[in-house]
Design an enzyme around this catalytic site. Structure first.
Site, PDB file in Angstrom:
ATOM      1  N   GLU A  41       0.867  -1.188   0.000  1.00 55.83           N
ATOM      2  CA  GLU A  41       0.000   0.000   0.000  1.00 55.83           C
ATOM      3  C   GLU A  41       0.905   1.241   0.000  1.00 55.83           C
ATOM      4  OE1 GLU A  41      -2.314   0.367   3.607  1.00 55.83           O
ATOM      5  OE2 GLU A  41      -4.117   0.663   2.405  1.00 55.83           O
ATOM      6  N   ARG A  79      -4.481  -4.001  -0.280  1.00 58.75           N
ATOM      7  CA  ARG A  79      -5.727  -3.247  -0.455  1.00 58.75           C
ATOM      8  C   ARG A  79      -5.948  -2.892  -1.928  1.00 58.75           C
ATOM      9  NH1 ARG A  79      -5.206  -0.220   4.782  1.00 58.75           N
ATOM     10  NH2 ARG A  79      -6.239  -1.551   6.307  1.00 58.75           N
ATOM     11  N   ASP A  89     -10.981   0.836  -0.841  1.00 57.90           N
ATOM     12  CA  ASP A  89     -10.996   2.296  -0.687  1.00 57.90           C
ATOM     13  C   ASP A  89     -12.450   2.772  -0.559  1.00 57.90           C
ATOM     14  OD1 ASP A  89      -8.727   4.603  -1.418  1.00 57.90           O
ATOM     15  OD2 ASP A  89     -10.781   5.272  -1.720  1.00 57.90           O
ATOM     16  N   ARG A  97      -1.575  -4.621  17.990  1.00 55.93           N
ATOM     17  CA  ARG A  97      -0.489  -4.578  16.989  1.00 55.93           C
ATOM     18  C   ARG A  97      -0.232  -3.143  16.526  1.00 55.93           C
ATOM     19  NH1 ARG A  97      -2.039 -10.058  13.533  1.00 55.93           N
ATOM     20  NH2 ARG A  97      -1.695 -11.491  15.276  1.00 55.93           N
TER      21      ARG A  97
END
Ligand SMILES: Nc1ncnc2c1ncn2[C@@H]1O[C@H](COP(=O)(O)OP(=O)(O)O)[C@@H](O)[C@H]1O
Ligand SMILES: Nc1nc2c(ncn2[C@H]2C[C@H](O)[C@@H](COP(=O)(O)O)O2)c(=O)[nH]1
Length: 318
Positions: free
Chosen positions: A106, A183, A188, A243
């Protein structure tokens, strides 16, 4: 449809679209290079405008057909999942698996420095002050002001990524070649933009405008931006929160668990419950591989092998 038929159909679909939109473009990508730099963009324009000059020899036409065949054979997938679930870590595992799998990360760094990202694509406009806009930070600090702008830029950068032809390595192999994206132009819209609209970061006018140009672009580019499958890395929002905190990305310091919960719900609605209304035929029944992202595979080679096997089996079915 038989397993033999699917790749052929996919190939035909992409070739037809290439012919309609830009035959020399796809040829050029593969013969001149994949750079987004100024030189190749200019050359690309010349070739689009004067295709015959560039395709006058039958040997060239033959090689164009071969290239288009090779592009059509590459399977394209996206890796989806919540923030910090482990997509990049998983992508590295796949990239290092020694297969013909290419994973494009990404473009987060582009969002962190908009001017730099744009200057890599076009001639920078001379300006007395060199600014560095961190759109990711701006979006988190003032979502009402910047979410729409963020979604236009993130979607544009994803669109560019998905329109890039596969690397030569994938075109040259006779084995199954796979291009994966971290992604996609679809998350999006169906994850982030939709979530921002529901949370009020994007108002109804901005949402309508976003959806209008998103649909227009996806329809215009057709098979060039279609995916054959999705890998959904799934984990409880609480795991992602832990995380995210451990990763410590500066811009994300203000993210709360409830934001990750809303994003988790969007993923579940789109990829598990299938209750999200999607607007593109190819996306309605797209195969989804769900992997348990909560498993700690980083230092567990047995688990890594299991993941790679699951992905391999999934790819064979596409
Ligand atoms: N399966 C996993 N088990 C434990 N920690 C993980 C796992 N996957 C990723 N991490 C850690 O979580 C953090 C976020 O991972 P990252 O791959 O950057 O997520 P994403 O790309 O989804 O945002 C990193 O610190 C990474 O080392
Ligand atoms: N508002 C949006 N934020 C987005 C989008 N895509 C990514 N992001 C954010 C989420 C993270 O803070 C960061 C990178 O994501 P990772 O999950 O890879 O860590 O960018 C979007 O479309 N809209």
């Amino acid at each position: 449809m038989s397993a033999h038929c699917a790749p052929f159909k996919r190939m035909l679909k992409r070739i037809t679209s290439d012919l309609k939109l830009c035959v020399p473009c796809s040829w050029l990508h593969c013969t001149v290079g994949f750079s987004h730099g100024r030189v190749s963009v200019n050359t690309q324009l010349e070739r689009v405008m004067e295709p015959r000059r560039f395709l006058q020899h039958s040997s060239q036409r033959h090689s164009t057909n071969q290239t288009m065949d090779a592009i059509a054979r590459v399977k394209r997938l996206s890796i989806e999942g919540n923030i910090a679930v482990g997509k990049s870590t998983f992508a590295r595992l796949l990239s290092n698996a020694g297969r013909n799998w290419e994973v494009t990360p990404e473009p987060v760094s582009k969002w962190q420095n908009v001017e730099e990202a744009i200057s890599q694509i076009r001639q920078p406009v001379p300006s007395p002050q060199q600014t560095a806009s961190n759109l990711l930070q701006m979006m988190y600090q003032d979502p009402k002001r910047w979410s729409y702008t963020f979604q236009t830029f993130s979607c544009m950068s994803r669109m560019r990524t998905q329109l890039q032809p596969p690397p030569v390595r994938l075109l040259q192999t006779r084995d199954v070649a796979v291009q994966m994206y971290e992604r996609s132009i679809y998350s999006d819209r169906y994850i982030f933009a939709q979530n921002m609209f529901e949370l009020g970061g994007i108002n109804s006018t901005e949402w309508a405008v976003y959806q209008d140009w998103h649909s227009f672009l996806v329809e215009q580019f057709g098979p060039k931006v279609q995916l054959e499958g999705i890998i959904y890395l799934r984990a409880p929002p609480q795991t992602c929160m832990e995380r995210l905190t451990r990763r410590g990305r500066e811009e994300e310091k203000g993210i709360q668990l409830d934001y990750l919960e809303t994003l988790h719900k969007q993923h579940e609605n789109w990829l598990i419950n299938k209750s999200t209304k999607v607007h593109f035929e190819h996306l309605k029944n797209i195969p989804v591989l769900v992997l348990d992202g909560s498993l700690e595979f980083e230092s567990d080679s047995e688990m890594q092998t299991k993941f790679i096997t699951e992905v391999t089996n999934f790819l064979q079915e596409l």
